[in-house]
Enzyme design. Sequence first.
Site, mmCIF file in Angstrom:
data_model
loop_
_atom_site.group_PDB
_atom_site.id
_atom_site.type_symbol
_atom_site.label_atom_id
_atom_site.label_comp_id
_atom_site.label_asym_id
_atom_site.label_seq_id
_atom_site.Cartn_x
_atom_site.Cartn_y
_atom_site.Cartn_z
ATOM 1 N N GLU B 46 0.848 -1.186 0.000
ATOM 2 C CA GLU B 46 0.000 0.000 0.000
ATOM 3 C C GLU B 46 0.884 1.235 0.000
ATOM 4 O OE1 GLU B 46 -2.784 -0.236 3.238
ATOM 5 O OE2 GLU B 46 -3.134 -2.339 2.757
ATOM 6 N N ASP B 57 -5.309 8.804 10.972
ATOM 7 C CA ASP B 57 -3.977 8.321 11.316
ATOM 8 C C ASP B 57 -3.466 8.825 12.654
ATOM 9 O OD1 ASP B 57 -3.051 6.637 9.094
ATOM 10 O OD2 ASP B 57 -3.522 8.421 7.912
#
Lengths: 391, 263
Positions: B46, B57
């Site tokens: 990824e 995040d």
Amino acid sequence: MNYQVNEKGYYGNFGGAFIPEMLFPNVEELREKYLSIIQEKDFQLELNELLRDYVGRPSPLYYAKRLSERYNTNIYLKREDLNHTGAHKINNTLGQILLAKRLGRTRIIAETGAGQHGVATATVCALMGLKCIVYMGEVDIKRQAPNVARMKLLGAEVIPATSGSKTLKDATNEAIRDWINNPVDTYYIIGSVVGPHPYPDMVARFQSVISEEIKKQLLEKTGNENPDYVIACVGGGSNAAGAFYHFLENEKVKLIAVEAAGKGIDSGHSAATSVLGKPGIIHGSKTLLMQTSDGQIIEPYSISAGLDYPGVGPIHAHLFETGRAEFVSATDEEALKAVFLLCELEGIIPALESAHALAYLEKLKAKENEVVVINLSGRGDKDLATYIEKL
Amino acid sequence: MSKINTLFQDKKQNILSVYFTAGFPNLNDTTTIINELEKSGVDLIEIGMPFSDPLADGPTIQRSSEIALENGMTIKLLFEQLKIVNSTIPLVLMGYLNPILQYGVEKFCKDASALRISGVIIPDLPFQEYLDEYKTIFEKYNLKNIFLITPQTSEARIRLIDEYTDGFIYMVSSASTTGAKNEIGSEQEQYFKRIKEMNLKNPTVIGFGIHNQQTFSKACEFANGAIIGSAFIKAIETGEDLEKDIGVFVNTILKEQLAHRNS
Ligand SMILES: Cc1ncc(COP(=O)(O)O)c(C=O)c1O
């Protein structure tokens, strides 16, 4: 033209709910329930009683005689600065805390820029006996120290946001991350008409009491419930949305949104989103956004911590695009001048944010018989350090 | 056929997917990282497109994104770098919606597809918005959209995502942002089991908080594989000897599998 949010959460081309899946169940629950809850009779009764007895509403609509003489027109100040906690923010936090309670949430989080929303959230959490955590940019913690102390005194935990520009945008990021990590017991009280649907609509509804009262008060004072102009400052845009709300459908009432130009629109230190922004996504909403050509969010600047935001609420992006509201701006310096002028002529110390709306009087050119309503969104206690420096 | 579908057909378990932020630790590390990951035995990569405000995040990926942007990473530059990559394993682009919108969604799909990218993960693209506005564009360029599910996602919604996608389903391991470092507890196991018993048509891969050999193996008991992000970013953050750091890191994760294979 329709200025209300549609079924999918959009104002024209703006709005929506661009959120990570982790937030979906909470935002979806809110979307399904917010209207029915806030329209319940007992909710309305409880909210209205608190607005009256705790906040001190209705806030006065004050005819500013000397200011009117100075600008040779008729200026009314909507005195949101006289609300408990010193700004319009509490209209929204009271509404949302009642909602949070009905949703069974026990832990409240919020972001804050100037600290007014943080104080208003800490206040209603104390009132309801709920745990309160406020995220605030490190830079703002320094420039709005009195509000940090107030939040702590009211029992809130203030967590500094240390990422990015360390201001309102980053505090909002941190609050959203907190919600992702605490999806079950936590409710997020957003402080402006920003964020994913249904927040912008919900906050606008809670702030709409401002224009509801203006109408009644103006009718009493002038025999006409509609002014020629309504002027309000725009950070995320909640005080403006509240002041505009009940005038949106009457196109004869000119709506003026004043953004923070900072050191000047082209200075590279500005927060004038309508001029500097392009459509993009921030905090779950498609709206006008200050960003690079690569789609990275630009860190805005304003002397006023409450206007230091790189977007505007989607309702304002729509009002801008349709031309229903005129978007103008005031620089740091113009705002400061307006602060001193209001002190001198009316004996009122305004918040730096609200001073941006006042500053536009210099350019407005209203006629002698016209009526101008300025939303005085907050008082200047929190900004005293900045003002004293300029004395 | 998509490399993603081929991967999950050929290999049913212990699929290791690694996330890295393009432009971190150095602007031009992209191809080295991809090549080394592939060489070390990673099954899927990824590639993170850094964003200034990565809402989902935690601190590690926030920081790697910030540094990558300071280094000058953009989607345009990333696509330039990917031109010389010739990998046999599936590559997936992961990033937030706004930079993709500014690049232009169709142009993004077209260019990614020309670079043999197999899929995209856009955490802030809501599933309904995808169905209404974007599905046909992504499909036109043969890009698989990977959607996230969490412990709070309703069964009906999981079924919906399963019905309308055909790459894999990204199971967020717990209610958290990326980079949590807890061991996998019984509550999470309950959730993993619950999903496993749904017998979804899509393969599942568990991510968020997978950070060592133990958590990787545990996740693989319930899903077809697992994704490691923050722990990998930390392992390469000095940038001093990328090849070595990557090899060592992947080896420690795959230790058990490698031992099995050799015995
Ligand atoms: C007094 C005052 N006015 C205005 C604002 C700006 O917010 P909004 O644009 O949502 O009214 C703030 C925000 O902190 C504030 O404290």
